[in-house]
Design a protein around this motif. Structure first.
Motif, PDB file in Angstrom:
ATOM      1  N   LYS A 108     -10.694  -4.257  11.625  1.00 38.82           N
ATOM      2  CA  LYS A 108     -12.096  -4.306  12.025  1.00 38.82           C
ATOM      3  C   LYS A 108     -13.016  -3.831  10.898  1.00 38.82           C
ATOM      4  N   PRO A 113       6.421   6.225   4.072  1.00 39.03           N
ATOM      5  CA  PRO A 113       6.125   4.827   3.750  1.00 39.03           C
ATOM      6  C   PRO A 113       4.785   4.681   3.036  1.00 39.03           C
ATOM      7  N   TYR A 159     -11.720  -8.013   9.081  1.00 32.21           N
ATOM      8  CA  TYR A 159     -11.910  -7.785  10.518  1.00 32.21           C
ATOM      9  C   TYR A 159     -10.595  -7.984  11.253  1.00 32.21           C
ATOM     10  N   GLN A 170      -0.903  -8.607   7.373  1.00 31.90           N
ATOM     11  CA  GLN A 170      -0.399  -7.515   8.207  1.00 31.90           C
ATOM     12  C   GLN A 170       1.097  -7.612   8.406  1.00 31.90           C
ATOM     13  N   ARG A 174     -12.819  -1.194   8.812  1.00 35.77           N
ATOM     14  CA  ARG A 174     -13.132   0.231   8.729  1.00 35.77           C
ATOM     15  C   ARG A 174     -12.183   0.878   7.748  1.00 35.77           C
ATOM     16  N   ASN A 175     -12.419   2.159   7.497  1.00 33.93           N
ATOM     17  CA  ASN A 175     -11.452   2.941   6.749  1.00 33.93           C
ATOM     18  C   ASN A 175     -11.066   2.280   5.424  1.00 33.93           C
ATOM     19  N   LEU A 207      -2.109  -0.842   4.196  1.00 33.74           N
ATOM     20  CA  LEU A 207      -3.352  -1.264   4.846  1.00 33.74           C
ATOM     21  C   LEU A 207      -4.137  -0.083   5.401  1.00 33.74           C
ATOM     22  N   GLY A 208      -3.531   1.109   5.431  1.00 31.92           N
ATOM     23  CA  GLY A 208      -4.226   2.249   6.004  1.00 31.92           C
ATOM     24  C   GLY A 208      -4.788   3.188   4.955  1.00 31.92           C
ATOM     25  N   VAL A 249      -7.720  -7.355  10.006  1.00 27.47           N
ATOM     26  CA  VAL A 249      -6.783  -6.280   9.671  1.00 27.47           C
ATOM     27  C   VAL A 249      -7.139  -4.979  10.383  1.00 27.47           C
ATOM     28  N   THR A 278       2.737  -0.913   8.095  1.00 29.46           N
ATOM     29  CA  THR A 278       3.376   0.345   7.706  1.00 29.46           C
ATOM     30  C   THR A 278       4.821   0.419   8.188  1.00 29.46           C
ATOM     31  N   ASP A 279       5.030   0.151   9.471  1.00 26.48           N
ATOM     32  CA  ASP A 279       6.370   0.349  10.031  1.00 26.48           C
ATOM     33  C   ASP A 279       7.206  -0.915   9.998  1.00 26.48           C
ATOM     34  N   GLN A 280       6.555  -2.049  10.298  1.00 27.01           N
ATOM     35  CA  GLN A 280       7.342  -3.263  10.485  1.00 27.01           C
ATOM     36  C   GLN A 280       7.034  -4.328   9.455  1.00 27.01           C
ATOM     37  N   ASP A 336       1.349   3.277   2.773  1.00 25.80           N
ATOM     38  CA  ASP A 336       0.459   2.778   3.818  1.00 25.80           C
ATOM     39  C   ASP A 336      -0.482   1.748   3.210  1.00 25.80           C
ATOM     40  N   GLN A 357     -11.400   8.617  11.594  1.00 27.35           N
ATOM     41  CA  GLN A 357     -10.524   8.023  10.573  1.00 27.35           C
ATOM     42  C   GLN A 357     -10.691   8.742   9.237  1.00 27.35           C
ATOM     43  N   LEU A 367      -3.265   5.570   9.667  1.00 26.72           N
ATOM     44  CA  LEU A 367      -4.410   4.664   9.637  1.00 26.72           C
ATOM     45  C   LEU A 367      -3.993   3.207   9.482  1.00 26.72           C
ATOM     46  N   GLY A 368      -2.718   2.979   9.142  1.00 25.78           N
ATOM     47  CA  GLY A 368      -2.255   1.598   9.024  1.00 25.78           C
ATOM     48  C   GLY A 368      -1.380   1.205  10.192  1.00 25.78           C
TER      49      GLY A 368
END
Lengths: 303, 441
Positions: A248, A157, A244, A137, A250-251, A161-162, A246, A142-144, A159, B412, B264-265
């Motif tokens: 939990k 950016p 988990y 992480q 999901r997604n 991990l998202g 990162v 994403t931001d930092q 993403d 999500q 989402l991130g």
């Protein structure tokens, strides 16, 4: 003759006194009891619960195979989770493990600073996967995150991990970072124990380096291969803490282990439903365990 | 192999040096195994005595430093006044939540912290809480809305302590420098979001944690379809495939292009910091969220406006304001002590002590002293006081299993792919049916 046989019979009778039997009974009984209570009890309880509906507080209702029907047809995260577990297994098995072997071979050949590489690559193994998740992480936020700060796309950016198509790969790379070191050390130990005379003989017979490795060295590593194979399968099936930590799980990071936790832990849990997922994971694991045992037993008989 | 022989030797150390017989080795191992298992069995059976009647234990989920300190101050004030002892057992906020089932069935503290509304009613229904209607009779200064959030089947189980509203937060100075106006209606809101996005400071958005985006869903639903529909949707009585629900997602999608990318991130902390760093323009948050991410000397710059009106029929009537408070478990050991503490905690003064140390919340009791409030607290208090209805939050207004295993994933998914609303609503409805078909009691 008769005398000796009688004596032998008496001795057989006397071999276990009552006290021996008690001691043996206790000594065998405790592990068997522990095994039953710790391993078999929960396993059978899970299987039983998977046919019920229970929220952990009230009554347990028998629902037959409803949980399984729901799981296969009406639980969107289930199939992605199965896919991700398989992907995880393939990634570790086909990329991380061979890479670990490659590193081991390189270090075994004595590249410069090999001790340094050896310890650096092994270092992540002492970290728990949850910690690896936190490190991921810090690097991929994403931001930092470090990577995005260097790339500097403020407007749009990446993403890491998202993005549901991307994050599972990032997680597998992070998990492999740790897995590779583990595999490398195991193979390194194996390679050290390979008799140099074998390699010399192969060289005398005119084998080149590649043939020597694949035809001579690798087959002698069989015990290590088995261990590495088992570890890889276990790591892939029990993967949990890193995703988990990162998000939990999901997604895009759904795994069977996460779905079990999601459904069982927490208030108003769906324990029956979660148990059904656990049974699926158990069956998958049993598939690997049985294959492995059959191979092993057959191998032992051949030898 | 090495391990088992070590165990034998270790357990019967005196054998070493003598000629060791098989039998003595076995005996040693048995003693060793017993030594390992016995204490575990004993502690499992033991269950300490009921404890001191002058001491009340409180199970706390306030693991963050600001509320933890504030609660400590409140309990110290109680100790001083009553001469009784309060022992606080603080657990990590999320751990507490995840283990609440086992906690209430095991050996809970005399008083514990929890949430109002459905989350409380669920445990009341299960018979895990103590009816405190008698304590409630002594209270004054709680509104009817608060009382109904504390009530299950005509009895009270919950003492509200503080709440915090959800709204659209921003920096006052940032709006002033850019000439932005606080919007009243959805159209103005979208126009503002569009402008912000154009100016390179989009609307902050995050849902890595799974819950922050729920606030936006709740508000759009309540503005578009009214509080009553929202409440019955959360209770599982409405269909998620209803066109009203689809319209919520469709409306939400209008806002999507103007959000920060990569929601989402992003954690809510990161989103709050982007607001503080003026990288984003505004965000739908609960009051403590931006508050905790701003340095203390910049907190005066935080401002908010109520979530804009969508359908004039419902205006800005409903406010999402989660209430935290105290409950007594059925298995509480010191019932008299617990009720005595609750009696005190329901007084306005008890809330004053707490809020002195935690400026990110608002007192629930109308008798509480508001003269010490910051401008933001005053505005929050007004917002909540002016609300016709108070909702809690999606994960407090509906079944927790539905919120955590269906809705987090669904929202999500919507953020990742806002186009397939029909498919999404069908999936939610199918899962809702199976979950809500399992009776609560």
């Amino acid at each position: 003759m008769a005398l000796t046989s009688r004596r032998a019979g008496r001795r057989r009778l006397r071999r276990f006194t009552r006290r021996d039997l008690v001691v043996l009974g206790v000594l065998l009984g405790i592990p068997v009891l522990l095994d039953l209570v710790i391993v078999w009890g929960p396993t059978l309880a899970s299987i039983g619960l998977s046919f019920t509906s229970w929220d952990g507080l009230g009554d347990i209702h028998w629902v037959g195979t409803d949980n399984y029907k729901n799981l296969f047809t009406n639980y969107p995260p289930f199939w992605p989770a199965v896919r991700h577990n398989v992907l995880w297994l393939l990634f570790l098995g086909l990329i991380a493990t061979p890479f670990g072997l490659l590193l081991a071979v390189l270090i075994d050949r004595g590249v410069r600073f090999s001790r340094f590489y050896q310890s650096t690559i092994y270092l992540p193994v002492v970290l728990s996967l949850a910690v690896v998740g936190f490190i991921a992480q810090l690097i991929l936020g994403t931001d930092q995150g470090v990577v995005n700060t260097i790339l500097g796309h403020r407007e749009n950016p990446i993403d890491w991990l998202g993005d549901a198509d991307l994050n599972i790969w990032m997680m597998m790379i992070a998990a492999s970072w740790r897995h590779t070191g583990y595999v490398m050390i195991l193979y390194l130990a194996g390679l050290k124990s390979v008799d140099p005379a074998l390699k010399e003989a192969a060289a005398i017979d005119g084998a080149n380096a590649r043939q020597t490795f694949f035809r001579v060295v690798f087959p002698t590593l069989r015990p290590v291969n088995v261990i590495v194979g088992v570890i890889t399968v276990i790591e892939a099936l029990r993967a949990f803490d890193i995703v988990y930590a990162v998000n939990k799980g999901r997604n895009g990071l759904e795994l069977l282990s996460v779905l079990i936790t999601d459904n069982i832990i927490g208030e108003a849990s769906r324990i029956g439903f979660g148990s059904a997922i656990a049974v699926v994971l158990l069956i998958v694991s049993l598939g690997f365990i049985v294959t492995f045992l059959v191979q092993e037993l057959r191998g032992a008989r051949d030898r | 192999m090495a391990q088992s022989s070590l165990k034998g030797l270790g357990a019967s150390g005196d054998v070493i040096g003598h000629r060791m017989s098989r039998r003595s080795l076995l005996r040693g191992a048995a003693v060793g195994a017993g030594a390992v298992t016995l204490p575990a069995l004993l502690t499992a059976c033991g269950d300490g005595p009921g404890g001191n009647k002058n001491e009340v234990t409180v199970g706390s989920n306030a693991s963050d430093s600001v509320p933890k300190k504030a609660f400590a101050a409140a309990f110290a004030a109680y100790e001083k006044e009553s001469g009784k002892k309060v022992k606080v057992n603080t657990k990590d906020h999320n751990d507490f939540q995840e283990n609440i089932n086992r906690y209430l069935q095991g050996t809970p503290d005399d008083v514990f912290m929890w949430f109002a509304g459905y989350r409380m009613q669920y445990f009341a229904e299960k018979g895990l809480l103590t009816d405190i209607s008698d304590v409630w009779q002594g209270y004054s200064g709680f509104s009817d809305a608060l009382k109904s959030q504390s009530t299950h089947a005509g009895k009270q189980y919950f003492v509200p302590y503080y709440y915090y509203p959800w709204a659209v937060f921003h920096r006052k100075s940032f709006f002033a420098s850019k000439g932005y106006q606080q919007p009243k209606t959805w159209d103005e809101f979208i126009a503002l979001a569009k402008q912000m996005s154009k100016d390179g400071t989009p609307v902050a958005f995050c849902d890595k944690d799974g819950w922050p985006a729920m606030g936006t869903f709740d508000y759009i639903n309540m503005r578009l379809n009214g509080y009553d529909f929202h409440k019955s949707l959360m209770a599982g009585e409405e269909s998620w495939t209803d066109s009203k629900v689809k319209k919520v997602f469709d409306t939400w999608r209008e806002l999507m292009p103007y959000y920060q990318k990569g929601a989402l991130g992003r954690t809510w902390e990161e989103a709050g910091q982007s607001l503080q760093q003026r990288k984003t323009g505004m965000a739908v948050f609960g009051m403590p969220h931006p508050g905790s991410q701003f340095p203390e000397n910049e907190r005066d710059d935080i401002d908010f406006f109520a979530f804009p009106e969508i359908d004039p029929q419902y205006g800005q009537d409903a406010v999402e304001a989660p209430i935290d408070g105290f409950l007594v478990a059925r298995k509480s050991k010191n019932m008299a002590g617990a009720k005595n503490l609750l009696k005190w905690l329901g007084k306005p003064k008890a809330e004053d002590v707490y809020l002195q140390y935690d400026p990110n919340n608002v007192a629930v009791n109308t008798g509480a002293d508001t003269s010490q409030y910051s401008a933001l607290q005053k505005k929050s208090a007004q917002l909540v006081a002016g609300a016709k209805q108070i909702s809690q939050f999606m994960d407090r207004d509906t079944r927790p299993d539905f919120a955590s295993t269906v809705m987090i994933q669904a929202i999500q998914e919507f953020i990742g792919n806002p186009k397939d609303v029909d498919g999404l609503c069908n999936k939610i409805e199918r899962q809702k049916k199976t979950i809500f078909s399992q009776a609560v009691s």
